[in-house]
Design a protein around this motif. Structure first.
Motif, PDB file in Angstrom:
ATOM      1  N   THR A  81     -14.649 -85.512-115.567  1.00  0.00           N
ATOM      2  CA  THR A  81     -14.857 -85.296-117.002  1.00  0.00           C
ATOM      3  C   THR A  81     -14.545 -83.843-117.298  1.00  0.00           C
ATOM      4  OG1 THR A  81     -16.590 -86.971-117.091  1.00  0.00           O
ATOM      5  CG2 THR A  81     -16.511 -85.390-118.901  1.00  0.00           C
ATOM      6  N   ASN A  82     -13.393 -83.577-117.851  1.00  0.00           N
ATOM      7  CA  ASN A  82     -12.952 -82.210-118.116  1.00  0.00           C
ATOM      8  C   ASN A  82     -12.751 -81.918-119.594  1.00  0.00           C
ATOM      9  OD1 ASN A  82     -12.936 -81.568-115.365  1.00  0.00           O
ATOM     10  ND2 ASN A  82     -10.866 -82.368-115.122  1.00  0.00           N
ATOM     11  N   ALA A  83     -12.556 -82.941-120.410  1.00  0.00           N
ATOM     12  CA  ALA A  83     -12.341 -82.741-121.850  1.00  0.00           C
ATOM     13  C   ALA A  83     -13.685 -82.796-122.562  1.00  0.00           C
ATOM     14  CB  ALA A  83     -11.411 -83.809-122.402  1.00  0.00           C
ATOM     15  N   VAL A  84     -14.091 -81.652-123.146  1.00  0.00           N
ATOM     16  CA  VAL A  84     -15.365 -81.565-123.857  1.00  0.00           C
ATOM     17  C   VAL A  84     -15.170 -80.775-125.146  1.00  0.00           C
ATOM     18  CG1 VAL A  84     -16.832 -81.751-121.797  1.00  0.00           C
ATOM     19  CG2 VAL A  84     -16.037 -79.501-122.553  1.00  0.00           C
ATOM     20  N   ASP A  85     -16.165 -80.859-126.018  1.00  0.00           N
ATOM     21  CA  ASP A  85     -16.184 -80.050-127.237  1.00  0.00           C
ATOM     22  C   ASP A  85     -17.277 -79.005-127.097  1.00  0.00           C
ATOM     23  OD1 ASP A  85     -14.167 -81.529-128.398  1.00  0.00           O
ATOM     24  OD2 ASP A  85     -15.543 -82.834-129.507  1.00  0.00           O
ATOM     25  N   PHE A  86     -16.960 -77.769-127.443  1.00  0.00           N
ATOM     26  CA  PHE A  86     -17.941 -76.692-127.460  1.00  0.00           C
ATOM     27  C   PHE A  86     -18.424 -76.549-128.891  1.00  0.00           C
ATOM     28  CE2 PHE A  86     -19.187 -72.298-128.116  1.00  0.00           C
ATOM     29  CZ  PHE A  86     -19.980 -72.043-127.013  1.00  0.00           C
ATOM     30  N   GLN A  87     -19.746 -76.538-129.087  1.00  0.00           N
ATOM     31  CA  GLN A  87     -20.316 -76.477-130.421  1.00  0.00           C
ATOM     32  C   GLN A  87     -21.424 -75.430-130.446  1.00  0.00           C
ATOM     33  OE1 GLN A  87     -19.789 -78.463-133.423  1.00  0.00           O
ATOM     34  NE2 GLN A  87     -21.079 -76.820-134.183  1.00  0.00           N
ATOM     35  N   VAL A  88     -21.428 -74.582-131.476  1.00  0.00           N
ATOM     36  CA  VAL A  88     -22.514 -73.623-131.672  1.00  0.00           C
ATOM     37  C   VAL A  88     -22.705 -73.366-133.156  1.00  0.00           C
ATOM     38  CG1 VAL A  88     -21.052 -71.575-131.421  1.00  0.00           C
ATOM     39  CG2 VAL A  88     -23.507 -71.412-130.924  1.00  0.00           C
ATOM     40  N   GLY A  89     -23.969 -73.337-133.580  1.00  0.00           N
ATOM     41  CA  GLY A  89     -24.297 -73.039-134.967  1.00  0.00           C
ATOM     42  C   GLY A  89     -23.543 -73.909-135.953  1.00  0.00           C
ATOM     43  N   SER A  90     -23.079 -73.281-137.027  1.00  0.00           N
ATOM     44  CA  SER A  90     -22.328 -74.010-138.045  1.00  0.00           C
ATOM     45  C   SER A  90     -20.825 -73.924-137.828  1.00  0.00           C
ATOM     46  CB  SER A  90     -22.672 -73.460-139.434  1.00  0.00           C
ATOM     47  OG  SER A  90     -22.342 -72.081-139.496  1.00  0.00           O
ATOM     48  N   MET A  91     -20.415 -73.397-136.658  1.00  0.00           N
ATOM     49  CA  MET A  91     -18.984 -73.309-136.353  1.00  0.00           C
ATOM     50  C   MET A  91     -18.430 -74.712-136.098  1.00  0.00           C
ATOM     51  SD  MET A  91     -18.316 -70.039-136.435  1.00  0.00           S
ATOM     52  CE  MET A  91     -16.843 -69.665-135.521  1.00  0.00           C
ATOM     53  N   PRO A  92     -17.169 -74.949-136.436  1.00  0.00           N
ATOM     54  CA  PRO A  92     -16.567 -76.249-136.105  1.00  0.00           C
ATOM     55  C   PRO A  92     -16.494 -76.424-134.594  1.00  0.00           C
ATOM     56  CG  PRO A  92     -15.163 -74.965-137.607  1.00  0.00           C
ATOM     57  CD  PRO A  92     -16.248 -74.069-137.150  1.00  0.00           C
ATOM     58  N   PRO A  93     -16.521 -77.664-134.117  1.00  0.00           N
ATOM     59  CA  PRO A  93     -16.401 -77.881-132.681  1.00  0.00           C
ATOM     60  C   PRO A  93     -15.031 -77.447-132.172  1.00  0.00           C
ATOM     61  CG  PRO A  93     -16.461 -79.978-133.861  1.00  0.00           C
ATOM     62  CD  PRO A  93     -16.667 -78.903-134.868  1.00  0.00           C
ATOM     63  N   ALA A  94     -15.016 -76.934-130.930  1.00  0.00           N
ATOM     64  CA  ALA A  94     -13.770 -76.483-130.298  1.00  0.00           C
ATOM     65  C   ALA A  94     -13.506 -77.357-129.081  1.00  0.00           C
ATOM     66  CB  ALA A  94     -13.885 -75.021-129.886  1.00  0.00           C
ATOM     67  N   SER A  95     -12.406 -78.091-129.082  1.00  0.00           N
ATOM     68  CA  SER A  95     -12.055 -78.931-127.944  1.00  0.00           C
ATOM     69  C   SER A  95     -11.474 -78.081-126.837  1.00  0.00           C
ATOM     70  CB  SER A  95     -11.057 -80.005-128.356  1.00  0.00           C
ATOM     71  OG  SER A  95     -11.633 -80.859-129.321  1.00  0.00           O
ATOM     72  N   ILE A  96     -12.048 -78.196-125.617  1.00  0.00           N
ATOM     73  CA  ILE A  96     -11.592 -77.402-124.472  1.00  0.00           C
ATOM     74  C   ILE A  96     -11.447 -78.270-123.251  1.00  0.00           C
ATOM     75  CG2 ILE A  96     -12.563 -75.221-125.317  1.00  0.00           C
ATOM     76  CD1 ILE A  96     -14.933 -75.687-123.399  1.00  0.00           C
ATOM     77  N   GLU A  97     -10.745 -77.749-122.283  1.00  0.00           N
ATOM     78  CA  GLU A  97     -10.533 -78.425-121.005  1.00  0.00           C
ATOM     79  C   GLU A  97     -11.210 -77.592-119.920  1.00  0.00           C
ATOM     80  OE1 GLU A  97      -8.710 -81.758-119.058  1.00  0.00           O
ATOM     81  OE2 GLU A  97      -8.645 -81.246-121.185  1.00  0.00           O
ATOM     82  N   ILE A  98     -12.081 -78.215-119.131  1.00  0.00           N
ATOM     83  CA  ILE A  98     -12.776 -77.520-118.049  1.00  0.00           C
ATOM     84  C   ILE A  98     -11.853 -77.456-116.840  1.00  0.00           C
ATOM     85  CG2 ILE A  98     -14.746 -77.576-116.468  1.00  0.00           C
ATOM     86  CD1 ILE A  98     -16.257 -79.128-118.659  1.00  0.00           C
ATOM     87  N   SER A  99     -11.714 -76.268-116.271  1.00  0.00           N
ATOM     88  CA  SER A  99     -10.898 -76.124-115.060  1.00  0.00           C
ATOM     89  C   SER A  99     -11.821 -76.026-113.846  1.00  0.00           C
ATOM     90  CB  SER A  99     -10.010 -74.872-115.161  1.00  0.00           C
ATOM     91  OG  SER A  99     -10.804 -73.703-115.236  1.00  0.00           O
ATOM     92  N   GLU A 100     -11.255 -76.298-112.691  1.00  0.00           N
ATOM     93  CA  GLU A 100     -12.033 -76.212-111.448  1.00  0.00           C
ATOM     94  C   GLU A 100     -12.078 -74.762-110.999  1.00  0.00           C
ATOM     95  OE1 GLU A 100     -13.641 -78.856-110.227  1.00  0.00           O
ATOM     96  OE2 GLU A 100     -12.787 -80.055-111.853  1.00  0.00           O
ATOM     97  N   GLY A 101     -13.244 -74.240-110.695  1.00  0.00           N
ATOM     98  CA  GLY A 101     -13.406 -72.837-110.299  1.00  0.00           C
ATOM     99  C   GLY A 101     -13.299 -72.643-108.891  1.00  0.00           C
TER     100      GLY A 101
END
Length: 197
Positions: free
Chosen positions: A177-197
């Motif tokens: 599961t690498n595709a997620v949305d980052f959400q904070v406060g009243s900001m619109p959600p930001a779609s991001i891809e998680i990379s392996e560290g």
């Protein structure tokens, strides 16, 4: 006569010891035979393009300059996400910047979350979450044993026209599961891809 022979023997031994020391020093500095000379690195443009990397060289700052997502909030606040890495300890570290393009000091009051426990974090990004739309799960920021978020606290706020860096750590979604949305406060959600560290 014994004294003279003893003194002569000592002088010969001292001379031999000094000579051997000088000989070893000179041979050590000389670099030995011609095959031991350091090789020069070619400086022609052709030399930098070889080796199968097509002339591309990794830059240590390349990953920090990459923007995975950028969202704009009310009054000109800009949130950028520059990194989202899954770590071996079972968590995800998300990093980025926030730029205050508003006409006043920004204190991140609505970013700290609604939980009473998080109120002691002050202006922070403690209210952020990762949302796995496919798995229908929401991941909240990790906290230490004192209840403080494992995230940036914007002590003193962010002045008008300034940009500051932030980070936040979350529990890692399941592997794959690498595709997620980052959400904070009243900001619109930001779609991001998680990379392996």
């Amino acid at each position: 006569m014994d004294l003279r022979h003893t003194m002569k023997g000592r002088r010969v031994m001292a001379t031999v010891a000094i000579s051997m020391g000088l000989l070893l020093t000179v041979s050590g500095c000389g670099g030995g035979a011609g095959g031991d000379k350091p090789k020069a690195v070619p400086s022609s443009p052709q030399a930098t393009k070889g080796g199968g990397d097509d002339g591309k060289q990794a830059s240590p700052t390349a990953s920090s300059d990459q923007v995975l997502a950028e969202v704009k909030g009310e009054n000109g606040l800009v949130l950028a996400i520059t990194s989202a890495k899954r770590d071996g300890g079972g968590f995800v570290t998300v990093e980025g910047t926030v730029t205050n393009n508003t006409d006043t000091l920004w204190v991140a009051a609505d970013w700290r979350g609604d939980e009473k426990e998080l109120a002691r974090n002050g202006g922070s990004i403690a209210g952020a979450s990762l949302i796995d739309q496919k798995g229908k799960k929401k991941y909240l920021i990790l906290r230490d044993t004192s209840g403080r978020c494992l995230c940036t606290q914007f002590t003193g706020g962010v002045s008008q026209g300034q940009t500051t860096q932030w980070f936040a750590q979350f529990p890692a979604p399941p592997a794959g599961t690498n595709a997620v949305d980052f959400q904070v406060g009243s900001m619109p959600p930001a779609s991001i891809e998680i990379s392996e560290g």
